[in-house]
Motif scaffolding. Sequence first.
Motif, PDB file in Angstrom:
ATOM      1  N   LEU A 146      -0.278   5.579 -10.052  1.00 51.79           N
ATOM      2  CA  LEU A 146      -1.211   5.257  -9.040  1.00 51.79           C
ATOM      3  C   LEU A 146      -0.899   3.603  -8.677  1.00 51.79           C
ATOM      4  O   LEU A 146      -0.866   3.120  -7.624  1.00 51.79           O
ATOM      5  N   THR A 147      -1.165   2.946  -9.980  1.00 46.68           N
ATOM      6  CA  THR A 147      -0.923   1.555  -9.518  1.00 46.68           C
ATOM      7  C   THR A 147       0.706   1.228  -9.384  1.00 46.68           C
ATOM      8  O   THR A 147       0.881   0.265  -8.401  1.00 46.68           O
ATOM      9  N   ALA A 202       4.174  -0.687  -5.058  1.00 47.49           N
ATOM     10  CA  ALA A 202       5.356  -0.282  -4.244  1.00 47.49           C
ATOM     11  C   ALA A 202       5.281  -0.162  -2.613  1.00 47.49           C
ATOM     12  O   ALA A 202       5.915  -0.870  -2.030  1.00 47.49           O
ATOM     13  N   ALA A 203       4.028   0.220  -2.514  1.00 41.53           N
ATOM     14  CA  ALA A 203       3.588   0.418  -1.032  1.00 41.53           C
ATOM     15  C   ALA A 203       2.972  -1.058  -0.346  1.00 41.53           C
ATOM     16  O   ALA A 203       3.712  -1.227   0.669  1.00 41.53           O
ATOM     17  N   ARG A 204       2.644  -1.729  -1.167  1.00 46.12           N
ATOM     18  CA  ARG A 204       2.248  -3.036  -0.556  1.00 46.12           C
ATOM     19  C   ARG A 204       3.759  -4.016  -0.668  1.00 46.12           C
ATOM     20  O   ARG A 204       3.843  -4.674   0.454  1.00 46.12           O
ATOM     21  N   ARG A 205       4.615  -3.663  -1.417  1.00 47.71           N
ATOM     22  CA  ARG A 205       5.875  -4.366  -1.251  1.00 47.71           C
ATOM     23  C   ARG A 205       6.714  -3.630  -0.245  1.00 47.71           C
ATOM     24  O   ARG A 205       7.085  -4.597   0.649  1.00 47.71           O
ATOM     25  N   ILE A 206       6.678  -2.573   0.111  1.00 46.88           N
ATOM     26  CA  ILE A 206       7.303  -1.994   1.466  1.00 46.88           C
ATOM     27  C   ILE A 206       6.722  -2.434   2.556  1.00 46.88           C
ATOM     28  O   ILE A 206       7.303  -3.043   3.597  1.00 46.88           O
ATOM     29  N   LEU A 207       5.330  -2.551   2.537  1.00 48.47           N
ATOM     30  CA  LEU A 207       4.565  -3.058   3.947  1.00 48.47           C
ATOM     31  C   LEU A 207       4.995  -4.616   4.229  1.00 48.47           C
ATOM     32  O   LEU A 207       4.904  -5.090   5.165  1.00 48.47           O
ATOM     33  N   GLU A 208       5.162  -5.451   3.039  1.00 42.74           N
ATOM     34  CA  GLU A 208       5.649  -6.764   3.231  1.00 42.74           C
ATOM     35  C   GLU A 208       6.884  -6.944   4.039  1.00 42.74           C
ATOM     36  O   GLU A 208       7.140  -7.821   4.761  1.00 42.74           O
ATOM     37  N   THR A 266       8.158  -4.207   6.177  1.00 43.20           N
ATOM     38  CA  THR A 266       7.920  -3.474   7.291  1.00 43.20           C
ATOM     39  C   THR A 266       6.869  -3.982   8.168  1.00 43.20           C
ATOM     40  O   THR A 266       6.936  -3.878   9.753  1.00 43.20           O
ATOM     41  N   ALA A 267       5.715  -4.510   7.788  1.00 42.84           N
ATOM     42  CA  ALA A 267       4.563  -4.955   8.415  1.00 42.84           C
ATOM     43  C   ALA A 267       3.987  -6.149   7.663  1.00 42.84           C
ATOM     44  O   ALA A 267       2.837  -5.956   7.282  1.00 42.84           O
ATOM     45  N   PRO A 268       4.775  -7.342   7.783  1.00 48.40           N
ATOM     46  CA  PRO A 268       3.830  -8.386   7.055  1.00 48.40           C
ATOM     47  C   PRO A 268       2.651  -8.861   7.540  1.00 48.40           C
ATOM     48  O   PRO A 268       1.895  -9.404   6.444  1.00 48.40           O
ATOM     49  N   ASP A 269       2.482  -8.793   8.557  1.00 51.95           N
ATOM     50  CA  ASP A 269       1.010  -9.098   9.131  1.00 51.95           C
ATOM     51  C   ASP A 269      -0.089  -8.041   8.389  1.00 51.95           C
ATOM     52  O   ASP A 269      -1.061  -8.460   8.225  1.00 51.95           O
ATOM     53  N   VAL A 270       0.335  -6.630   8.673  1.00 54.54           N
ATOM     54  CA  VAL A 270      -0.656  -5.934   7.947  1.00 54.54           C
ATOM     55  C   VAL A 270      -0.536  -6.058   6.288  1.00 54.54           C
ATOM     56  O   VAL A 270      -1.720  -6.012   5.883  1.00 54.54           O
ATOM     57  N   ALA A 271       0.304  -6.342   5.758  1.00 55.37           N
ATOM     58  CA  ALA A 271       0.437  -6.463   4.255  1.00 55.37           C
ATOM     59  C   ALA A 271      -0.602  -7.744   3.951  1.00 55.37           C
ATOM     60  O   ALA A 271      -1.127  -7.880   3.010  1.00 55.37           O
ATOM     61  N   ALA A 272      -0.251  -8.835   4.937  1.00 55.70           N
ATOM     62  CA  ALA A 272      -1.307 -10.200   4.629  1.00 55.70           C
ATOM     63  C   ALA A 272      -2.698  -9.781   4.736  1.00 55.70           C
ATOM     64  O   ALA A 272      -3.456 -10.351   4.040  1.00 55.70           O
ATOM     65  N   MET A 273      -3.214  -8.890   5.587  1.00 54.70           N
ATOM     66  CA  MET A 273      -4.681  -8.441   5.583  1.00 54.70           C
ATOM     67  C   MET A 273      -4.948  -7.533   4.507  1.00 54.70           C
ATOM     68  O   MET A 273      -6.287  -7.572   4.261  1.00 54.70           O
ATOM     69  N   LEU A 274      -3.885  -6.922   3.539  1.00 53.58           N
ATOM     70  CA  LEU A 274      -4.371  -6.386   2.417  1.00 53.58           C
ATOM     71  C   LEU A 274      -4.579  -6.992   1.158  1.00 53.58           C
ATOM     72  O   LEU A 274      -5.032  -6.768   0.215  1.00 53.58           O
ATOM     73  N   GLU A 275      -4.192  -8.320   1.567  1.00 53.00           N
ATOM     74  CA  GLU A 275      -4.402  -9.393   0.043  1.00 53.00           C
ATOM     75  C   GLU A 275      -5.670  -9.540  -0.262  1.00 53.00           C
ATOM     76  O   GLU A 275      -6.685  -9.846   0.596  1.00 53.00           O
ATOM     77  N   PRO A 276      -6.045  -9.637  -1.467  1.00 56.77           N
ATOM     78  CA  PRO A 276      -7.620  -9.606  -1.837  1.00 56.77           C
ATOM     79  C   PRO A 276      -7.886 -11.331  -1.564  1.00 56.77           C
ATOM     80  O   PRO A 276      -7.188 -12.062  -1.415  1.00 56.77           O
TER      81      PRO A 276
END
Length: 165
Positions: A141-142, A147-153, A155-165
């Motif tokens: 799961l980790t 891997a999902a966050r890296r792919i988002l970076e 495909t969708a950098p703006d969405v990935a940035a919102m997921l950062e803690p």
Amino acid sequence: MSTEQTADEVPWLRRDQQEHWIALMGVISTLPAALDAQLKRDAGLNLYEYQVLVQLSESPKGTVPMSDLAMLASGSLSRLSHAVGRLERSGYVSRVACREQGRRTAAVLTEAGRTKLEQTAPGHVREARRLVVDALTPEQLTMLGGAARRILEVTAPDVAAMLEP
């Protein structure tokens, strides 16, 4: 054969890469459908409508400008407008003008919408656990999350940035 590729050469996947790619495509196509089916059956919402309610509930005032909400819910403004229309007819969301942000419209989570989300979330979480979380070891799961966050970076950098803690 040269190790450098020309612009016309296709970097074909190795067999192991292709197997992983096919598995990922299977997950991408079947997981949303399975989550959607549970939500429709148990709550009368589709997965996208549920995501809209979740995003609104996570906003401090339950209000998000429509253009921002479309990005957060990973949909177009047109798709969001249709979903918000359905949620409005159910009394879960309303639209208001965002005066502080120019001539924008925002979606607002109503009390009925918050109640609907609170009633719907337990079943959705049980299904997410059944389909993904409990099907993997904690380590898997980790790795999946990373891997999902890296792919988002990519495909969708703006969405990935919102997921950062």
